[in-house]
Design a protein around this motif. Structure first.
Motif, PDB file in Angstrom:
ATOM      1  N   THR A   7       1.025   3.058 -10.148  1.00 29.64           N
ATOM      2  CA  THR A   7       0.555   2.175  -9.081  1.00 29.64           C
ATOM      3  C   THR A   7       0.142   2.963  -7.849  1.00 29.64           C
ATOM      4  N   GLN A   8       0.934   3.939  -7.461  1.00 28.86           N
ATOM      5  CA  GLN A   8       0.630   4.717  -6.262  1.00 28.86           C
ATOM      6  C   GLN A   8      -0.711   5.437  -6.391  1.00 28.86           C
ATOM      7  N   ALA A   9      -0.998   5.984  -7.545  1.00 25.16           N
ATOM      8  CA  ALA A   9      -2.268   6.681  -7.745  1.00 25.16           C
ATOM      9  C   ALA A   9      -3.449   5.720  -7.646  1.00 25.16           C
ATOM     10  N   VAL A  10      -3.301   4.521  -8.206  1.00 24.73           N
ATOM     11  CA  VAL A  10      -4.376   3.525  -8.127  1.00 24.73           C
ATOM     12  C   VAL A  10      -4.594   3.115  -6.676  1.00 24.73           C
ATOM     13  N   ILE A  11      -3.504   2.894  -5.944  1.00 20.94           N
ATOM     14  CA  ILE A  11      -3.615   2.513  -4.527  1.00 20.94           C
ATOM     15  C   ILE A  11      -4.271   3.620  -3.724  1.00 20.94           C
ATOM     16  N   LEU A  12      -3.818   4.863  -3.910  1.00 16.54           N
ATOM     17  CA  LEU A  12      -4.406   5.987  -3.176  1.00 16.54           C
ATOM     18  C   LEU A  12      -5.895   6.118  -3.465  1.00 16.54           C
ATOM     19  N   ALA A  13      -6.263   5.977  -4.713  1.00 12.65           N
ATOM     20  CA  ALA A  13      -7.676   6.073  -5.082  1.00 12.65           C
ATOM     21  C   ALA A  13      -8.480   4.969  -4.412  1.00 12.65           C
ATOM     22  N   THR A  39       1.394  -3.987 -14.992  1.00 13.39           N
ATOM     23  CA  THR A  39       2.397  -4.194 -13.940  1.00 13.39           C
ATOM     24  C   THR A  39       1.901  -3.679 -12.599  1.00 13.39           C
ATOM     25  N   THR A  40       0.915  -2.799 -12.609  1.00 15.02           N
ATOM     26  CA  THR A  40       0.331  -2.315 -11.358  1.00 15.02           C
ATOM     27  C   THR A  40      -0.225  -3.486 -10.549  1.00 15.02           C
ATOM     28  N   ILE A  41      -0.873  -4.421 -11.220  1.00 15.31           N
ATOM     29  CA  ILE A  41      -1.439  -5.581 -10.531  1.00 15.31           C
ATOM     30  C   ILE A  41      -0.319  -6.393  -9.888  1.00 15.31           C
ATOM     31  N   MET A  42       0.787  -6.558 -10.602  1.00  8.41           N
ATOM     32  CA  MET A  42       1.926  -7.295 -10.059  1.00  8.41           C
ATOM     33  C   MET A  42       2.520  -6.557  -8.862  1.00  8.41           C
ATOM     34  N   GLU A  43       2.666  -5.246  -8.975  1.00  3.95           N
ATOM     35  CA  GLU A  43       3.234  -4.462  -7.879  1.00  3.95           C
ATOM     36  C   GLU A  43       2.367  -4.559  -6.628  1.00  3.95           C
ATOM     37  N   VAL A  44       1.060  -4.498  -6.797  1.00  2.19           N
ATOM     38  CA  VAL A  44       0.151  -4.625  -5.651  1.00  2.19           C
ATOM     39  C   VAL A  44       0.272  -6.023  -5.051  1.00  2.19           C
ATOM     40  N   ALA A  45       0.365  -7.048  -5.884  1.00  4.55           N
ATOM     41  CA  ALA A  45       0.513  -8.420  -5.385  1.00  4.55           C
ATOM     42  C   ALA A  45       1.798  -8.579  -4.580  1.00  4.55           C
ATOM     43  N   VAL A  46       2.890  -7.979  -5.056  1.00  7.89           N
ATOM     44  CA  VAL A  46       4.154  -8.044  -4.323  1.00  7.89           C
ATOM     45  C   VAL A  46       4.020  -7.351  -2.975  1.00  7.89           C
ATOM     46  N   LYS A  47       3.417  -6.159  -2.963  1.00  8.87           N
ATOM     47  CA  LYS A  47       3.222  -5.432  -1.701  1.00  8.87           C
ATOM     48  C   LYS A  47       2.346  -6.244  -0.742  1.00  8.87           C
ATOM     49  N   ASN A  48       1.347  -6.926  -1.265  1.00 13.11           N
ATOM     50  CA  ASN A  48       0.515  -7.794  -0.431  1.00 13.11           C
ATOM     51  C   ASN A  48       1.341  -8.933   0.156  1.00 13.11           C
ATOM     52  N   SER A  49       2.174  -9.553  -0.673  1.00 13.75           N
ATOM     53  CA  SER A  49       2.925 -10.737  -0.237  1.00 13.75           C
ATOM     54  C   SER A  49       3.950 -10.415   0.846  1.00 13.75           C
ATOM     55  N   ILE A  50       4.435  -9.180   0.878  1.00  8.71           N
ATOM     56  CA  ILE A  50       5.421  -8.816   1.918  1.00  8.71           C
ATOM     57  C   ILE A  50       4.770  -8.066   3.072  1.00  8.71           C
ATOM     58  N   GLY A  51       3.449  -7.993   3.059  1.00  8.29           N
ATOM     59  CA  GLY A  51       2.719  -7.415   4.186  1.00  8.29           C
ATOM     60  C   GLY A  51       2.632  -5.903   4.209  1.00  8.29           C
ATOM     61  N   LYS A  52       2.976  -5.231   3.135  1.00 10.60           N
ATOM     62  CA  LYS A  52       2.917  -3.765   3.103  1.00 10.60           C
ATOM     63  C   LYS A  52       1.560  -3.236   2.662  1.00 10.60           C
ATOM     64  N   LEU A  53       0.693  -4.128   2.195  1.00 12.81           N
ATOM     65  CA  LEU A  53      -0.586  -3.696   1.644  1.00 12.81           C
ATOM     66  C   LEU A  53      -1.581  -4.829   1.772  1.00 12.81           C
ATOM     67  N   LYS A  54      -2.833  -4.496   1.887  1.00 16.09           N
ATOM     68  CA  LYS A  54      -3.891  -5.508   1.963  1.00 16.09           C
ATOM     69  C   LYS A  54      -4.976  -5.158   0.952  1.00 16.09           C
ATOM     70  N   ILE A  55      -4.679  -5.373  -0.318  1.00 11.33           N
ATOM     71  CA  ILE A  55      -5.662  -5.171  -1.384  1.00 11.33           C
ATOM     72  C   ILE A  55      -5.700  -6.460  -2.194  1.00 11.33           C
ATOM     73  N   GLY A  56      -6.809  -7.173  -2.111  1.00 10.03           N
ATOM     74  CA  GLY A  56      -6.941  -8.432  -2.830  1.00 10.03           C
ATOM     75  C   GLY A  56      -7.340  -8.229  -4.280  1.00 10.03           C
ATOM     76  N   GLU A  57      -7.463  -9.342  -4.973  1.00 11.57           N
ATOM     77  CA  GLU A  57      -7.816  -9.316  -6.391  1.00 11.57           C
ATOM     78  C   GLU A  57      -9.162  -8.641  -6.624  1.00 11.57           C
TER      79      GLU A  57
END
Length: 82
Positions: A7-13, A39-57
């Motif tokens: 997940t971290q590599a996808v986010i960094l990219a 599960t990367t998609i789920m992890e990004v969605a969780v980070k979005n929901s708690i305000g730690k990330l702003k990457i939409g679908e």
């Protein structure tokens, strides 16, 4: 060669942050098959929901497409083996 980006590599990219040179070289190699876990998609969605990330679908879909990633499904059987 096959590689699995976490997940971290996808986010960094997606964010345009530098990935390690070895990862970039592998992604740029035509012989490399690059995968990501669904599960990367789920992890990004969780980070979005708690305000730690702003990457939409749409952005996630673009990142996956731009990186030429293939999905690997995470099933209940995988979870039971953890």
């Amino acid at each position: 060669m096959r590689i699995l980006l976490d997940t971290q590599a996808v986010i960094l990219a997606y964010l345009g942050d530098p990935l390690p040179h070895k990862v970039v070289a592998l992604l740029n190699n035509d012989q490399t098959e690059a995968f990501f876990s669904t599960t990367t998609i789920m992890e990004v969605a969780v980070k979005n929901s708690i305000g730690k990330l702003k990457i939409g679908e749409t952005e996630m879909q673009e990142a996956i497409r731009d990186l030429h990633l293939k999905p690997i499904a995470f099933s209940p059987a995988h979870a039971y083996r953890m």
